[in-house]
Design an enzyme around this catalytic site. Structure first.
Site, mmCIF file in Angstrom:
data_model
loop_
_atom_site.group_PDB
_atom_site.id
_atom_site.type_symbol
_atom_site.label_atom_id
_atom_site.label_comp_id
_atom_site.label_asym_id
_atom_site.label_seq_id
_atom_site.Cartn_x
_atom_site.Cartn_y
_atom_site.Cartn_z
ATOM 1 N N HIS A 146 -4.667 13.295 -7.478
ATOM 2 C CA HIS A 146 -5.384 12.530 -6.313
ATOM 3 C C HIS A 146 -6.286 11.392 -6.812
ATOM 4 O O HIS A 146 -7.201 10.977 -6.293
ATOM 5 C CB HIS A 146 -5.717 13.125 -5.091
ATOM 6 C CG HIS A 146 -4.806 13.544 -4.107
ATOM 7 N ND1 HIS A 146 -3.634 12.733 -3.694
ATOM 8 C CD2 HIS A 146 -4.610 14.762 -3.746
ATOM 9 C CE1 HIS A 146 -2.960 13.452 -2.863
ATOM 10 N NE2 HIS A 146 -3.231 14.781 -2.983
ATOM 11 N N HIS A 206 3.306 12.345 -2.247
ATOM 12 C CA HIS A 206 2.341 11.040 -2.444
ATOM 13 C C HIS A 206 2.955 10.045 -3.417
ATOM 14 O O HIS A 206 2.538 8.945 -3.482
ATOM 15 C CB HIS A 206 0.816 11.301 -2.695
ATOM 16 C CG HIS A 206 0.110 11.630 -1.490
ATOM 17 N ND1 HIS A 206 -0.811 10.933 -1.023
ATOM 18 C CD2 HIS A 206 -0.093 13.035 -0.820
ATOM 19 C CE1 HIS A 206 -1.432 11.342 0.408
ATOM 20 N NE2 HIS A 206 -0.820 12.539 0.156
ATOM 21 N N ASP A 609 1.219 -7.815 5.666
ATOM 22 C CA ASP A 609 0.775 -8.801 4.541
ATOM 23 C C ASP A 609 1.675 -8.735 3.326
ATOM 24 O O ASP A 609 1.546 -8.354 2.477
ATOM 25 C CB ASP A 609 -0.468 -8.160 4.255
ATOM 26 C CG ASP A 609 -1.224 -9.075 2.977
ATOM 27 O OD1 ASP A 609 -0.802 -10.238 2.837
ATOM 28 O OD2 ASP A 609 -2.146 -8.586 2.197
ATOM 29 N N SER A 613 -2.018 -10.718 -0.241
ATOM 30 C CA SER A 613 -3.035 -11.427 -0.782
ATOM 31 C C SER A 613 -4.329 -10.870 0.029
ATOM 32 O O SER A 613 -5.689 -11.114 -0.193
ATOM 33 C CB SER A 613 -2.817 -12.702 -0.019
ATOM 34 O OG SER A 613 -2.902 -12.786 1.647
#
Length: 696
Positions: A146, A206, A609, A613
């Site tokens: 992680h 993950h 987004d 940015s």
């Protein structure tokens, strides 16, 4: 015994909130997928979010290689970081570890080059890697890292770096949460290229771009590689999808990130080609970039021709019982209505439909449990669940197999399922990761399932040890434990810090559910006295927060004033040591929504987004709140949203900085602030400094 009990309560708080967050992310993703599948292609709402579902688009590998071309990225002479030349050797891999230890950053030219070479290698690897101890004395197995580089460096210090004599298996979840996820990936990929027969990487839950949106990896990459971060992330999506799903040692030990279910079939997982689709004349590559969403149903012709032949008759014969057990393993997923029924819908007139289906979701899933996905073959659906179970499942103590609704994906499986699985596949041990353990490892199911977790101090400094395994030819695990932070050496200080952090997180949860808690308290306070019993307080809090915590034992730390076992709940809220931002001009309901669904809101911001940015327009900002309001089935007025826009645009440039917006609405623990200012040890030992001590 008292300290152990307090430690377990702190642990339960951290773990309950972690799993609730994972479930929220899966629910959000399925909700957004629902909108994308059913909105008209030209709608504004669909355009805002559809790009995250393009991972299954069909594209030739040569086309992707052109997109990921690094040769046009110049490395300036003043660049002082590590320089790579290919093919890599062991010295370069070791130099990369040392450079990252010294906080240097690898230039994006070399990052893309290293990732492209890794992608080429992974594309020839099987779904299940099979290795043997006969070529070395021991194999080292590591669990979740992680993004905690200090743990990986400590493992190499204690155990040695990968080599021909020192093979490693890294069992997924390399990224998210920690601040050095990209560095860990680059180190592991470098050693994989140098020692492809000795370094083995399994995919974790993950290694998924949807999960990365919420848990930090996406933000980390875009922050460190502002110019080329988008290309790096896209290439990592491809790489993650090619990672092997499991490793088998000496035909006796299975290493998999999450676990198994009562339908897991390693022969099926090993045989199916999850990356080739299309007709014989024109084959292109696709894959499970996200294990939370199967490829589009336009690939169903591949399913029937390629996958059906891989599934044995017994599995096909029991199709309905299998799907009955497995339908609920992915939170809020179900077959959707046909697109034609949703033409020309807008977000506003669609909200009632979404709200209704969400409320009825569990019942709908049960009724439709025997049905497969529209447009998918039965065997393809089964294979999809195989991947989901391998990455997301957890063991449980009772016998049986049931959907893992705590996490929202995969299943819980019991010791009888383990026994049947091991006998069926002639195995003797399952090594998995996926769950943080206080000692870094833990046996269950009569010592036939072993969990290994390598990220120390995962929840908080001192919360847990990390560990790794050495496995020799006798296949008896030998454990090495560690903690990477020097601050963890004092037991008493470590324990108090962990407890403080756990209580802080819990108080934030209570404060952000203020309106719902007040309503729940008033149900017990029929005469409107402002008072409820402590037992009723515990019942109401448990009902609202949906966290499996021992509220009766915790209330001495959460309630500081009560008379004759009666609580003034309005005064209790005022006395909660939580400092909120000064936002008198913003509607209270909107504020609570922001506090409670902070991570979900930031995830939608990151999705909206599209150019990465870190800044979005007012229009997209307002649209984000509308999406959130539909998802949460609540009314948020345009006036309230406009007030929020005005209050957060401090420089009046007509746009919203995502990081500044999220930081400006962070709840703060007043006690922690005061302790930080005074920096006096005696201020950490007060009544609210620790968790309750059970009576002797």
């Amino acid at each position: 015994a008292r300290m152990e009990m307090r430690r377990r309560y702190a642990w339960n708080i951290f773990q309950s909130i972690e799993y609730a967050g994972q479930q929220d992310q899966i629910k959000l993703y399925n909700f957004l997928g629902y909108l994308v599948d059913n909105f008209t292609p030209s709608s504004t709402e669909r355009n805002l979010i559809s790009h995250i579902f393009r991972e299954n688009e069909v594209c030739r590998d040569t086309e992707w290689e052109r997109y990921f071309d690094y040769r046009n990225i110049e490395v300036p002479e003043i660049y002082s970081g590590p320089r790579l030349s290919f093919p890599l050797d062991a010295d370069q891999a070791a130099d990369l570890v040392e450079a990252f230890r010294n906080k240097q950053q690898l230039h994006s030219h070399y990052v893309l080059q290293l990732l492209v070479e890794t992608w080429k290698l992974l594309r020839v690897l099987p779904n299940i890697t099979r290795i043997s101890t006969c070529h070395s004395k021991e194999i080292t197995i590591c669990g979740d890292l992680h993004g905690q580089l200090e743990d990986l460096i400590l493992i190499f210090y204690k155990n040695g770096m990968p080599s021909l004599e020192k093979p490693y298996v890294f069992n997924g979840d390399f990224v998210d949460r920690g601040k050095d996820s990209i560095e860990i990936l680059l180190i592991l990929f470098a050693f994989l290229l140098v020692y492809p027969g000795e370094v083995h990487l399994n995919r974790g839950n993950h290694e998924d771009h949807i999960i990365n949106l919420r848990y930090g990896f996406t933000k980390e990459v875009l922050g460190k590689y502002k110019m080329h971060g988008k290309r790096i992330l896209k290439l990592l999506q491809k790489i993650f999808s090619w990672l092997p799903l499991a490793t088998v040692i000496d035909q006796k030990v299975l290493i998999v990130h999450g676990g198994i279910s009562d339908t897991t079939d390693l022969a099926l997982v090993a045989r199916v080609d999850r990356h080739r689709v299309g007709t014989k004349k024109k084959k292109k590559a696709t894959n499970y970039v996200s294990a939370l969403r199967p490829p589009k149903k336009r690939f169903s012709h591949f399913v029937r021709s390629s996958v059906d032949s891989e599934v044995d008759e017994d599995m096909m014969g029991s199709k309905y019982s299998i799907l009955n057990r497995r339908r609920a393993s992915l939170t809020y997923f179900r077959p959707f209505p046909f697109r034609e029924s949703f033409q020309c819908r807008s977000l506003q007139d669609f909200s009632a439909t979404v709200a209704r289906t969400m409320e009825e979701e569990m019942e709908v899933r049960r009724r439709q449990a025997a049905l497969t996905y529209p447009g998918y073959s039965l065997s393809y659906t089964i294979f999809y669940y195989q991947i989901l179970d391998l990455l997301w499942s957890d063991p449980m103590m009772p016998n049986g197999c049931m959907p893992n609704e705590v996490r929202g994906g995969g299943c819980y499986w019991g010791p009888n399922v383990t026994e049947e699985f091991l006998n069926k596949h002639n195995l003797q041990l399952i090594i998995r990761s996926h769950e943080c353990k206080q000692d870094g490892y833990e046996f269950c199911h009569n010592r036939k399932v072993l969990t290994i977790f390598s990220a120390s101090n995962y929840y908080e400094v001192g919360s847990n040890r990390g560990a790794f395994i050495r496995l020799g030819p006798d296949l008896v695990p030998y454990f090495i434990q560690y903690q990477a932070n020097s601050m963890t050496r004092e037991m008493s200080v470590r324990q108090r810090r962990t407890e403080h952090s756990a209580l802080k997180v819990l108080r934030e949860q209570l404060f952000s559910h203020k309106s719902d808690l007040l309503s729940a308290f008033q149900e017990y306070d029929k005469e409107n006295t402002g008072l409820i019993s402590l037992n009723d307080w515990g019942s109401a809090v448990g009902k609202v927060l949906h966290l499996d915590l021992p509220w009766r034992m915790l209330r001495s730390q959460l309630i500081t004033t009560a008379t004759d076992d009666m609580l003034d709940y309005n005064n209790w809220f005022r006395n909660l040591p939580i400092k909120e931002p000064s936002c008198e001009h913003i509607e209270q309901t909107l504020l609570e929504t922001l506090y409670r669904h902070r991570s979900t809101l930031e995830t939608i911001f990151r999705i909206v987004d599209t150019d990465n940015s870190g800044v979005i327009s007012f229009e997209d900002f307002c649209q984000t709140w509308k999406l959130l309001s539909v998802y949460l089935k609540m009314e948020i007025s345009e006036e309230a949203i406009n007030d929020l826009v005005v209050s957060t645009d401090t420089n009046k440039d007509g746009s919203i900085d995502i990081d500044e917006f999220m930081e400006s609405f962070r709840l703060v623990d007043r006690n922690m602030l005061e302790r930080g200012k005074k920096e006096q040890p005696q201020h950490t030992t007060g009544r609210e400094g620790g968790l309750p001590v059970p009576p002797q």
